[in-house]
Design a protein around this motif. Sequence first.
Motif, PDB file in Angstrom:
ATOM      1  N   ALA A  13      31.972  21.357   1.266  1.00 15.60           N
ATOM      2  CA  ALA A  13      31.044  22.000   2.203  1.00 15.60           C
ATOM      3  C   ALA A  13      30.007  22.824   1.446  1.00 15.60           C
ATOM      4  N   GLU A  14      30.436  23.527   0.417  1.00 21.17           N
ATOM      5  CA  GLU A  14      29.519  24.332  -0.398  1.00 21.17           C
ATOM      6  C   GLU A  14      28.502  23.443  -1.108  1.00 21.17           C
ATOM      7  N   LEU A  15      28.947  22.318  -1.660  1.00 26.48           N
ATOM      8  CA  LEU A  15      28.029  21.400  -2.343  1.00 26.48           C
ATOM      9  C   LEU A  15      27.037  20.782  -1.361  1.00 26.48           C
ATOM     10  N   ARG A  16      27.492  20.434  -0.150  1.00 28.34           N
ATOM     11  CA  ARG A  16      26.581  19.889   0.868  1.00 28.34           C
ATOM     12  C   ARG A  16      25.520  20.926   1.261  1.00 28.34           C
ATOM     13  N   ARG A  17      25.951  22.170   1.416  1.00 30.14           N
ATOM     14  CA  ARG A  17      25.009  23.239   1.756  1.00 30.14           C
ATOM     15  C   ARG A  17      23.956  23.404   0.667  1.00 30.14           C
ATOM     16  N   ARG A  18      24.386  23.394  -0.587  1.00 27.61           N
ATOM     17  CA  ARG A  18      23.444  23.544  -1.702  1.00 27.61           C
ATOM     18  C   ARG A  18      22.510  22.351  -1.803  1.00 27.61           C
ATOM     19  N   LEU A  19      23.024  21.160  -1.529  1.00 31.05           N
ATOM     20  CA  LEU A  19      22.205  19.954  -1.564  1.00 31.05           C
ATOM     21  C   LEU A  19      21.124  20.005  -0.487  1.00 31.05           C
ATOM     22  N   GLU A  68      40.939  23.540  -0.701  1.00 27.71           N
ATOM     23  CA  GLU A  68      39.996  23.886  -1.765  1.00 27.71           C
ATOM     24  C   GLU A  68      38.921  22.809  -1.910  1.00 27.71           C
ATOM     25  N   LEU A  69      39.303  21.538  -1.868  1.00 33.55           N
ATOM     26  CA  LEU A  69      38.333  20.449  -1.972  1.00 33.55           C
ATOM     27  C   LEU A  69      37.393  20.419  -0.762  1.00 33.55           C
ATOM     28  N   THR A  70      37.908  20.679   0.420  1.00 33.99           N
ATOM     29  CA  THR A  70      37.080  20.731   1.627  1.00 33.99           C
ATOM     30  C   THR A  70      36.066  21.862   1.527  1.00 33.99           C
ATOM     31  N   ARG A  71      36.530  23.023   1.076  1.00 38.19           N
ATOM     32  CA  ARG A  71      35.633  24.168   0.910  1.00 38.19           C
ATOM     33  C   ARG A  71      34.558  23.863  -0.131  1.00 38.19           C
ATOM     34  N   GLU A  72      34.968  23.287  -1.263  1.00 38.78           N
ATOM     35  CA  GLU A  72      34.017  22.952  -2.326  1.00 38.78           C
ATOM     36  C   GLU A  72      33.013  21.898  -1.849  1.00 38.78           C
TER      37      GLU A  72
END
Length: 107
Positions: A89-95, A83-87
């Motif tokens: 990756a999502e935050l990096r994509r949004r950044l 879950e932390l890895t997925r979150e």
Amino acid sequence: MTTASRLPEPYGQGSGANLADILERVLDKGVVIAGDIRINLLDIELLTIKLRLIVASVDKAKEMGIDWWEEDPALSSRARRRELTRENAELRRRLEELEPAGERKER
């Protein structure tokens, strides 16, 4: 001639099965308790509660196809890491969407 009445023996004395034996059998075979509570008022269903309780060993539960605790981040460190890895990756994509590559500061 009268005889004194015999009192029942306390639990654990003289019985063929003790608590550990009973628990082992229950966990080995599994026990399911199911029930529904339904509240109606003038043929209108107001509330329905479905209760299901399964008591079994982890191995028996997996054998029955029940393994929800392995995917729950609150109960499994592996699921929490996923879950932390997925979150992350999502935050990096949004950044990356917010900061163009040329404006990003070296860190």
